[in-house]
Write an enzyme that holds these catalytic residues in place. Structure first.
Site: not given
Ligand code: UD1
Length: 423
Positions: A22-23, A116, A121, A304, A396
């Protein structure tokens, strides 16, 4: 608003194919804006975040089409360079169109992100880095407006090796006049994948994967075909789930070199880890042992995987200490874990986890993508039927999460609940 009903107790066993990262996929999709023409990305996970990035690109005027695990992005024409709040709110990574838009059209208007709920952040490092290259920023009505008549190479030293800031700066620097040096750059495998993709497109980049990235700007980019790297966080999640259920799984297609510390921590907890042609095999006999771990930028233990690891250690023999160094409020899910009988105490960015023999089923919530995966892992190891609510967070970031778990022998069933009707 779906929820997952998990009957604990089944040992996971068998093989699971690891999806594309995903990232990485999200950034490659954003970077495709640099090249007029049709870029093809293979191995893109079919998850909500990638669909959202597709919508962001369509909003910017690109044509996006999906076929199986491939996405074709035709960025021949770009419209007004604006990422609206409605999309950025759903996914913070939408701000990664900032760098490529500045490079391609010299301006961008991006809503300030939501995303999130795991700490403040902010995006100051993105903004400061791009400013060093000559971009000018203004905050207007919830939007970040950026303009750069010409991007110039610069020396940029990041205060912290932020993944997103490194990526945004990199995607702008490839088109800047002259040389950009990014010091204290993030070293994540996703950065290396992005740099390889950009180099295939015509960029000149050295040092990706180290703390110093050097970029010589070029004038044009060509669209290419590229395969996304496997998702190390998904692989780590299934490895941890296998250990939590005292089972054994083979992670097909996972890259052991991207998971070194995670695998060594699992081995320290008592797991047998074997790298074979078929993939990485991870299994454990009996109860895991307590281990301490500290999250850090890559190659440190990934933040994560912190919640999933805590869920595993909740039933380990002995007391573990987890230290979270990347996101300040990433222990919020601990209250949910406690509802299942976990003995966890947090103090600042440390958590003390006293392993209990067994967790008990309870109604719990997924608070974000990874916390949702952690609650599912706790549920798989618990006695009884746990309801994990708000599975949309997990959707997600994980492709076919419960289908993959079910194929490994987990007793999981999704309950589809209608979305509340807005009043
Ligand atoms: C990415 C990942 C996310 C992962 C994180 C750390 C994506 C889409 N997301 O997020 O899953 O958990 O890396 O591995 O790839 N920070 C600032 N100012 C900034 C930018 C960041 O203070 O301008 C801080 C953040 O608040 C956080 C830390 O730096 O405390 C790390 O953030 P960063 O590495 O930027 O994470 P993301 O790129 O957002």
């Amino acid at each position: 608003m779906d929820r997952l009903l998990v009957t604990g107790g089944a040992r996971l066993s068998g093989a699971v194919r690891i999806s594309g990262a995903k990232n990485s996929a999200l950034k490659l999709m954003a970077a495709s804006l640099l090249a007029p023409g049709r870029t093809v990305l293979e191995n893109v996970p079919r998850i909500q975040d990638c669909r959202t990035m597709g919508e962001v690109l369509e909003h910017l005027g690109a044509e996006v089409s999906w076929a199986g695990g491939s996405v074709t992005i035709d960025a021949e024409r770009i419209g007004p360079p604006e990422a609206p709040y409605e999309l950025v709110r759903r996914m913070r990574a939408s701000i990664l169109v900032l760098g490529p838009l500045l490079a391609r059209v010299g301006r961008a208007r991006v809503a300030m992100p939501g995303g999130c709920n795991i700490g403040s952040r902010s995006i100051d490092l993105h903004v400061r880095g791009l400013e060093r290259m000559g971009a000018r920023f203004a905050f207007e009505h919830g939007f970040l407006e950026a303009e750069a008549r010409e991007l110039r190479g610069a020396l940029i030293t990041l205060d912290f090796p932020s993944v997103g800031a490194t990526e945004n700066i990199l995607m702008a620097a490839v088109a800047a006049r002259g040389t950009t040096v990014i010091e204290n750059a993030a070293r994540e495998p996703e950065i290396v994948d992005l740099a390889s993709f950009l180099v295939e497109m015509g960029a000149r980049i050295g040092g990706a994967g180290t703390t110093t990235i050097v970029v010589d700007g070029v004038d044009s980019f060509r669209p290419v075909r590229h395969r996304v790297i496997p998702d190390r966080i998904e692989a780590g999640t299934f490895a941890i789930a296998a250990c939590a259920t005292r089972g054994s799984v083979v992670l097909e297609g996972a890259r052991p070199d991207h998971l070194e510390l995670v695998l060594s921590k699992l081995a320290e907890a008592g797991a047998d880890v074997l790298v074979t042609e078929a993939g990485i095999s991870v299994g454990i006999e009996g109860r895991p042992r307590a281990v301490d771990f500290v999250t850090l930028p890559y190659p440190g233990f990934p933040t994560d995987l912190q919640p999933q690891m805590m869920a595993l250690l909740a039933t380990a023999e002995g007391t573990s200490i987890a230290t979270e160094n990347v996101f300040e409020s990433r222990f919020m899910f601990v209250d949910e874990l406690r509802r299942m009988g976990a003995d966890v105490r947090t103090e600042g960015h440390h958590a003390v986890i006293r392993g209990v023999e067994r967790l008990q089923a309870a109604p719990v919530r997924a608070l974000d993508i990874r916390a949702g995966a952690a609650m599912t892992i706790a549920a798989l190891a618990a006695e009884g039927v746990t309801e994990v609510a708000d599975m949309y967070h997990v959707d997600r970031g994980y492709e076919d999460f419960e289908l993959k778990l079910a194929a490994l022998g987990a007793e999981v069933r999704r309950e589809r609940l209608p979305s509340p009707v807005p009043s």
